[in-house]
Write an enzyme that holds these catalytic residues in place. Structure first.
Site, PDB file in Angstrom:
ATOM      1  N   ASP A 146      29.097  51.045  76.389  1.00  0.00           N
ATOM      2  CA  ASP A 146      28.451  52.206  77.324  1.00  0.00           C
ATOM      3  C   ASP A 146      27.225  51.627  78.036  1.00  0.00           C
ATOM      4  O   ASP A 146      26.926  52.267  78.979  1.00  0.00           O
ATOM      5  CB  ASP A 146      28.128  53.384  76.382  1.00  0.00           C
ATOM      6  CG  ASP A 146      29.183  54.109  75.940  1.00  0.00           C
ATOM      7  OD1 ASP A 146      30.092  54.400  76.915  1.00  0.00           O
ATOM      8  OD2 ASP A 146      29.337  54.445  74.718  1.00  0.00           O
ATOM      9  N   HIS A 180      26.477  49.598  67.042  1.00  0.00           N
ATOM     10  CA  HIS A 180      28.010  49.953  67.025  1.00  0.00           C
ATOM     11  C   HIS A 180      28.228  49.994  65.330  1.00  0.00           C
ATOM     12  O   HIS A 180      27.686  49.217  64.503  1.00  0.00           O
ATOM     13  CB  HIS A 180      28.906  48.857  67.740  1.00  0.00           C
ATOM     14  CG  HIS A 180      30.285  49.474  67.866  1.00  0.00           C
ATOM     15  ND1 HIS A 180      31.188  49.459  66.865  1.00  0.00           N
ATOM     16  CD2 HIS A 180      30.611  49.921  69.026  1.00  0.00           C
ATOM     17  CE1 HIS A 180      32.183  49.974  67.559  1.00  0.00           C
ATOM     18  NE2 HIS A 180      31.731  50.364  68.704  1.00  0.00           N
TER      19      HIS A 180
HETATM   20  C1  LIG Z   1      32.086  54.000  72.930  1.00  0.00           C
HETATM   21  C2  LIG Z   1      31.007  54.154  71.918  1.00  0.00           C
HETATM   22  O1  LIG Z   1      31.054  55.138  71.315  1.00  0.00           O
HETATM   23  S1  LIG Z   1      29.959  52.995  71.534  1.00  0.00           S
HETATM   24  C3  LIG Z   1      28.587  53.705  70.946  1.00  0.00           C
HETATM   25  C4  LIG Z   1      27.902  54.499  71.956  1.00  0.00           C
HETATM   26  N1  LIG Z   1      26.564  55.163  71.338  1.00  0.00           N
HETATM   27  C5  LIG Z   1      25.458  54.681  71.532  1.00  0.00           C
HETATM   28  O2  LIG Z   1      25.309  53.853  72.423  1.00  0.00           O
HETATM   29  C6  LIG Z   1      24.060  55.512  71.102  1.00  0.00           C
HETATM   30  C7  LIG Z   1      23.152  54.652  70.259  1.00  0.00           C
HETATM   31  N2  LIG Z   1      23.617  54.054  69.210  1.00  0.00           N
HETATM   32  C8  LIG Z   1      23.843  54.549  67.995  1.00  0.00           C
HETATM   33  O3  LIG Z   1      23.256  55.864  67.810  1.00  0.00           O
HETATM   34  C9  LIG Z   1      24.471  53.890  66.889  1.00  0.00           C
HETATM   35  O4  LIG Z   1      24.035  52.799  66.844  1.00  0.00           O
HETATM   36  C10 LIG Z   1      25.885  54.431  66.659  1.00  0.00           C
HETATM   37  C11 LIG Z   1      26.194  55.713  66.565  1.00  0.00           C
HETATM   38  C12 LIG Z   1      26.736  53.876  67.754  1.00  0.00           C
HETATM   39  C13 LIG Z   1      26.400  53.510  65.331  1.00  0.00           C
HETATM   40  O5  LIG Z   1      25.851  54.456  64.379  1.00  0.00           O
HETATM   41  P1  LIG Z   1      25.747  53.906  62.751  1.00  0.00           P
HETATM   42  O6  LIG Z   1      26.633  53.019  62.546  1.00  0.00           O
HETATM   43  O7  LIG Z   1      25.656  55.202  62.144  1.00  0.00           O
HETATM   44  O8  LIG Z   1      24.421  53.231  62.622  1.00  0.00           O
HETATM   45  P2  LIG Z   1      23.131  53.989  62.251  1.00  0.00           P
HETATM   46  O9  LIG Z   1      22.809  55.039  63.198  1.00  0.00           O
HETATM   47  O10 LIG Z   1      23.088  54.556  60.912  1.00  0.00           O
HETATM   48  O11 LIG Z   1      22.158  52.806  62.689  1.00  0.00           O
HETATM   49  C14 LIG Z   1      21.707  52.015  61.559  1.00  0.00           C
HETATM   50  C15 LIG Z   1      20.355  51.177  61.886  1.00  0.00           C
HETATM   51  O12 LIG Z   1      20.116  50.783  63.234  1.00  0.00           O
HETATM   52  C16 LIG Z   1      19.238  51.572  63.967  1.00  0.00           C
HETATM   53  N3  LIG Z   1      19.990  51.684  65.237  1.00  0.00           N
HETATM   54  C17 LIG Z   1      21.182  51.756  65.468  1.00  0.00           C
HETATM   55  N4  LIG Z   1      21.474  52.081  66.873  1.00  0.00           N
HETATM   56  C18 LIG Z   1      20.253  52.071  67.459  1.00  0.00           C
HETATM   57  C19 LIG Z   1      20.021  52.057  68.793  1.00  0.00           C
HETATM   58  N5  LIG Z   1      20.688  52.349  69.739  1.00  0.00           N
HETATM   59  N6  LIG Z   1      18.758  52.234  69.091  1.00  0.00           N
HETATM   60  C20 LIG Z   1      17.569  51.708  68.085  1.00  0.00           C
HETATM   61  N7  LIG Z   1      18.011  51.750  66.905  1.00  0.00           N
HETATM   62  C21 LIG Z   1      19.329  51.775  66.371  1.00  0.00           C
HETATM   63  C22 LIG Z   1      19.098  52.828  63.465  1.00  0.00           C
HETATM   64  O13 LIG Z   1      18.069  53.758  63.794  1.00  0.00           O
HETATM   65  C23 LIG Z   1      19.208  52.511  61.866  1.00  0.00           C
HETATM   66  O14 LIG Z   1      17.907  51.932  61.353  1.00  0.00           O
HETATM   67  P3  LIG Z   1      17.436  52.225  60.219  1.00  0.00           P
HETATM   68  O15 LIG Z   1      18.234  51.624  59.223  1.00  0.00           O
HETATM   69  O16 LIG Z   1      15.894  51.586  60.088  1.00  0.00           O
HETATM   70  O17 LIG Z   1      17.420  53.600  59.845  1.00  0.00           O
HETATM   71  O1  LIG Z   2      34.940  52.283  68.043  1.00  0.00           O
HETATM   72  C1  LIG Z   2      33.790  53.144  68.048  1.00  0.00           C
HETATM   73  O2  LIG Z   2      33.237  53.742  66.969  1.00  0.00           O
HETATM   74  C2  LIG Z   2      33.144  53.483  69.362  1.00  0.00           C
HETATM   75  C3  LIG Z   2      33.465  52.792  70.561  1.00  0.00           C
HETATM   76  O3  LIG Z   2      32.975  51.560  70.814  1.00  0.00           O
HETATM   77  C4  LIG Z   2      34.851  53.095  71.510  1.00  0.00           C
HETATM   78  O4  LIG Z   2      35.360  54.158  71.020  1.00  0.00           O
HETATM   79  O5  LIG Z   2      35.202  52.462  72.291  1.00  0.00           O
END
Ligand SMILES: CC(=O)SCCNC(=O)CCNC(=O)[C@H](O)C(C)(C)COP(=O)(O)OP(=O)(O)OC[C@H]1O[C@@H](n2cnc3c(N)ncnc32)[C@H](O)[C@@H]1OP(=O)(O)O
Ligand SMILES: O=C([O-])CC(=O)C(=O)O
Length: 372
Positions: free
Chosen positions: A308, A257
């Site tokens: 999620d 997150h």
């Molecule tokens: C309701 C919602 O929107 S909740 C979010 C729903 N989305 C997901 O579950 C998709 C999976 N999760 C992700 O892609 C990310 O954690 C996000 C998009 C939620 C947050 O993204 P950001 O804050 O930009 O983090 P970012 O993608 O830069 O990740 C930071 C580090 O953690 C790692 N990481 C983050 N999420 C994950 C994951 N789900 N699985 C494995 N590694 C992860 C990245 O690879 C990165 O590693 P690095 O520094 O070695 O390159």
């Molecule tokens: O806040 C965020 O980036 C994503 C999330 O968890 C939501 O929208 O519920």
């Protein structure tokens, strides 16, 4: 210029709707843990839109306004029948249907406070009707008319299946709707605010927000989680599947997150529901696989599950088609989007950040015939 990739940590607005401080989520100052256990989704809608919990009379009024506005115009229902049904994702159908609804709302472009509130009621009321009707039409079934005597959650399930839902299913959907209703300046809410800050209409803001929610890094992750669980298939496969993905630096959907560090407070409520529902349906392996994935991802990467992750096995246990998971998120989140849109209009300023240019320097125009 300092570039902050992904606007991480940038505070782009003030808001009195929801807050995330030290991993605690509140709606108008009420802890999500309190609301998840005690409040109905209709109460939460009222809370987000009015910044106070409703009295019994106010709640009844909101419920009847929602019930009175749940029917879809014939034009929207007819439109579904024109879609290339086998290819259309329900989020695309929802995005298109909401845009279409704007065409049939005589107040669509009226910008006074009352007109915008009226549109909020209509949109909130019609979103579940759109999702349920589309889900039926694509299976060759007739849409089911909404009922005025059912709660918001019960009516949604009734319109989806044509049957009066069991209490446990209503309880699960109602709680999921409460948990997904608002979340500060997440990507889809920000999208809605950017859109209406140009003084575009409410329908444009919600259409844009649905588009942003659809992506798998945001709301689309719940469907992706179920795809992963289905691919893994059995408890025995979890370990190798997850470790292989992590080794290849691939993301595990439903984890991580941008704002939470210790964990998403909504996940535990959905975990609890997932346990209960998967036991009831005689398919506890969905929950067991999920907890095993959580143990590995948390242990290896220190990444806790987000909202999620467990919602996937909850919705699956309720017999809901996997591609309807994100539309259900939208049915809830539209309450937050609408609250933010109304708040944006109250104190509007165009949202227009800058970009640091990284392209070539000044170039002289070359006529097409002289280009190599
Ligand atoms: C309701 C919602 O929107 S909740 C979010 C729903 N989305 C997901 O579950 C998709 C999976 N999760 C992700 O892609 C990310 O954690 C996000 C998009 C939620 C947050 O993204 P950001 O804050 O930009 O983090 P970012 O993608 O830069 O990740 C930071 C580090 O953690 C790692 N990481 C983050 N999420 C994950 C994951 N789900 N699985 C494995 N590694 C992860 C990245 O690879 C990165 O590693 P690095 O520094 O070695 O390159
Ligand atoms: O806040 C965020 O980036 C994503 C999330 O968890 C939501 O929208 O519920």
């Amino acid at each position: 210029m300092t570039v902050t990739r992904g606007l991480e940590g940038v505070v782009a607005t003030t808001s009195s709707i929801s807050s995330i401080i030290d991993d605690t989520l509140t709606y108008v100052g009420y802890d999500i843990d309190d609301l998840a256990v005690n409040a109905s989704f209709e109460e939460v809608i009222y809370l987000l839109w009015h910044r106070k919990l409703p009295t019994q009379i106010e709640l009844e009024e909101l419920k009847s306004q929602l019930a009175d506005n749940a029917r879809l115009p014939k034009e929207v229902l007819d439109h579904f029948k024109m879609y290339p049904i086998d290819q259309v994702h329900p989020m695309a159908a929802l995005r298109s249907a909401v845009s279409l609804l704007g065409l049939y709302d005589q107040e669509a472009d009226a910008m006074d406070e009352q007109a915008n509130y009226n549109k909020a009621i209509r949109l909130q009321a019609k979103m579940p009707s759109i999702v349920a009707a589309f889900a039926r039409v694509r299976k060759g079934l007739e849409p089911v008319e909404p009922r005025k005597d059912l709660s918001f959650a019960a009516n949604f399930l009734y319109m989806l299946t044509g049957n009066e839902p069991e209490a446990i299913a209503v309880e699960a959907i109602d709680k999921a709707l409460v948990l997904h209703a608002d979340h500060e300046l997440n990507a889809s809410t920000f999208t809605a605010r950017v859109c209406v800050a140009t003084l575009a209409d409410v329908y444009s803001g919600i259409t844009a927000a649905i588009g942003a929610l659809k992506g798998p890094l945001h709301g689309g992750a719940n469907e992706a989680v179920m795809k992963m669980l289905t691919e893994i298939g059995t408890l025995e496969n979890v370990d190798s599947y997850v470790r292989e993905k992590l080794e290849k630096k691939e993301k595990i959907m439903g984890f991580g997150h941008r704002v939470y560090r210790k964990g998403d407070p909504r996940a535990k409520h959905l975990r609890e529901m997932s346990k209960k529902l998967t036991e009831l349906t005689g398919e506890p392996h969905w929950y067991e696989m999920s907890t095993q994935i959580e143990a590995i991802v948390t242990g290896e990467k220190n990444l806790p599950p987000n909202v999620d992750f467990y919602s996937a096995s909850v919705y699956h246990s309720l017999g809901i088609d996997h591609d309807l998971f994100t539309p259900i998120f939208a049915v809830s989140r539209v309450s937050g989007w609408l609250a933010h849109i109304l708040e944006q209009y109250e104190n509007n300023r165009l949202i227009r950040p800058r970009a640091e240019y990284t392209g070539p320097g000044m170039q002289k125009y070359v006529p097409i015939g002289l280009r190599g």
